[in-house]
Enzyme design. Structure first.
Site, PDB file in Angstrom:
ATOM      1  N   VAL A  55       0.840  -1.196   0.000  1.00  0.00           N
ATOM      2  CA  VAL A  55       0.000   0.000   0.000  1.00  0.00           C
ATOM      3  C   VAL A  55       0.877   1.248   0.000  1.00  0.00           C
ATOM      4  O   VAL A  55       1.215   1.774   1.038  1.00  0.00           O
ATOM      5  CB  VAL A  55      -0.906   0.000   1.246  1.00  0.00           C
ATOM      6  CG1 VAL A  55      -1.889   1.146   1.166  1.00  0.00           C
ATOM      7  CG2 VAL A  55      -1.633  -1.327   1.348  1.00  0.00           C
ATOM      8  N   PRO A  56       1.257   1.688  -1.181  1.00  0.00           N
ATOM      9  CA  PRO A  56       2.093   2.890  -1.313  1.00  0.00           C
ATOM     10  C   PRO A  56       1.318   4.144  -0.961  1.00  0.00           C
ATOM     11  O   PRO A  56       0.979   4.938  -1.821  1.00  0.00           O
ATOM     12  CB  PRO A  56       2.514   2.871  -2.785  1.00  0.00           C
ATOM     13  CG  PRO A  56       1.438   2.095  -3.495  1.00  0.00           C
ATOM     14  CD  PRO A  56       0.860   1.133  -2.482  1.00  0.00           C
ATOM     15  N   CYS A  57       1.063   4.351   0.305  1.00  0.00           N
ATOM     16  CA  CYS A  57       0.278   5.519   0.727  1.00  0.00           C
ATOM     17  C   CYS A  57       0.943   6.798   0.234  1.00  0.00           C
ATOM     18  O   CYS A  57       0.293   7.814   0.074  1.00  0.00           O
ATOM     19  CB  CYS A  57       0.175   5.543   2.240  1.00  0.00           C
ATOM     20  SG  CYS A  57       0.498   3.970   3.009  1.00  0.00           S
ATOM     21  N   HIS A  58       2.219   6.772   0.017  1.00  0.00           N
ATOM     22  CA  HIS A  58       2.909   7.989  -0.415  1.00  0.00           C
ATOM     23  C   HIS A  58       2.491   8.369  -1.818  1.00  0.00           C
ATOM     24  O   HIS A  58       2.722   9.476  -2.268  1.00  0.00           O
ATOM     25  CB  HIS A  58       4.416   7.768  -0.338  1.00  0.00           C
ATOM     26  CG  HIS A  58       4.926   6.739  -1.276  1.00  0.00           C
ATOM     27  ND1 HIS A  58       5.069   5.416  -0.922  1.00  0.00           N
ATOM     28  CD2 HIS A  58       5.314   6.837  -2.561  1.00  0.00           C
ATOM     29  CE1 HIS A  58       5.546   4.771  -1.988  1.00  0.00           C
ATOM     30  NE2 HIS A  58       5.694   5.602  -2.989  1.00  0.00           N
ATOM     31  N   ILE A  60      -0.527   8.435  -2.653  1.00  0.00           N
ATOM     32  CA  ILE A  60      -1.878   8.976  -2.510  1.00  0.00           C
ATOM     33  C   ILE A  60      -1.779  10.426  -2.051  1.00  0.00           C
ATOM     34  O   ILE A  60      -1.212  10.720  -1.008  1.00  0.00           O
ATOM     35  CB  ILE A  60      -2.668   8.155  -1.477  1.00  0.00           C
ATOM     36  CG1 ILE A  60      -2.621   6.677  -1.878  1.00  0.00           C
ATOM     37  CG2 ILE A  60      -4.092   8.644  -1.420  1.00  0.00           C
ATOM     38  CD1 ILE A  60      -3.188   6.416  -3.245  1.00  0.00           C
TER      39      ILE A  60
END
Length: 105
Positions: A55-58, A60
DNA sequence: CATATGACCTTCC
DNA sequence: AGGAAGGCCATAT
């Protein structure tokens, strides 16, 4: 299954975000068919297992292209640097160029 | 157990 | 055109 599946769905979408591209919370929420739940997409990122969980929240960012200050990995500065390392270009106003790097399903 | 707040976005006035 | 309010689910206190 519980409504918590919403989180899983959010991770699923974020996980589909290709490298060097960014997606907005609202866009992800819209993809799940719940444009009003944009807020909880952010919550999902907060509870997200991290990029280790895929989950590459970065990747987002906000709908206007700005990042999440104070809640990201170590500061918007770090996040911005990471995105640049992925090949994402930033505008002089300190925002991501969604015009070119916004992930299109 | 109940209340309050939250990585936001969309729409109405 | 700009400003303001609402809305939704989950987590935390």
């Amino acid at each position: 299954m519980t409504d918590g599946d919403f989180f899983q769905r959010a991770y699923n979408i974020v996980r589909q975000v290709p490298k060097g591209r960014v997606a907005t919370y609202g866009q992800v929420a819209r993809m799940m068919g719940e444009p009003r739940k944009a807020r909880y997409v952010g919550f999902a990122m907060h509870s997200s297992p991290g990029m280790k969980g895929g989950v590459p929240c970065h990747r987002i960012v906000f709908a206007d292209g700005s990042l999440a200050p104070g809640f990201a990995f170590g500061g918007a500065d770090e996040q911005q640097r990471m995105l640049e390392a992925e090949g994402v270009g930033f505008l002089p106003n300190g925002k991501v160029d969604l015009r070119q790097y916004l992930w299109e399903a």
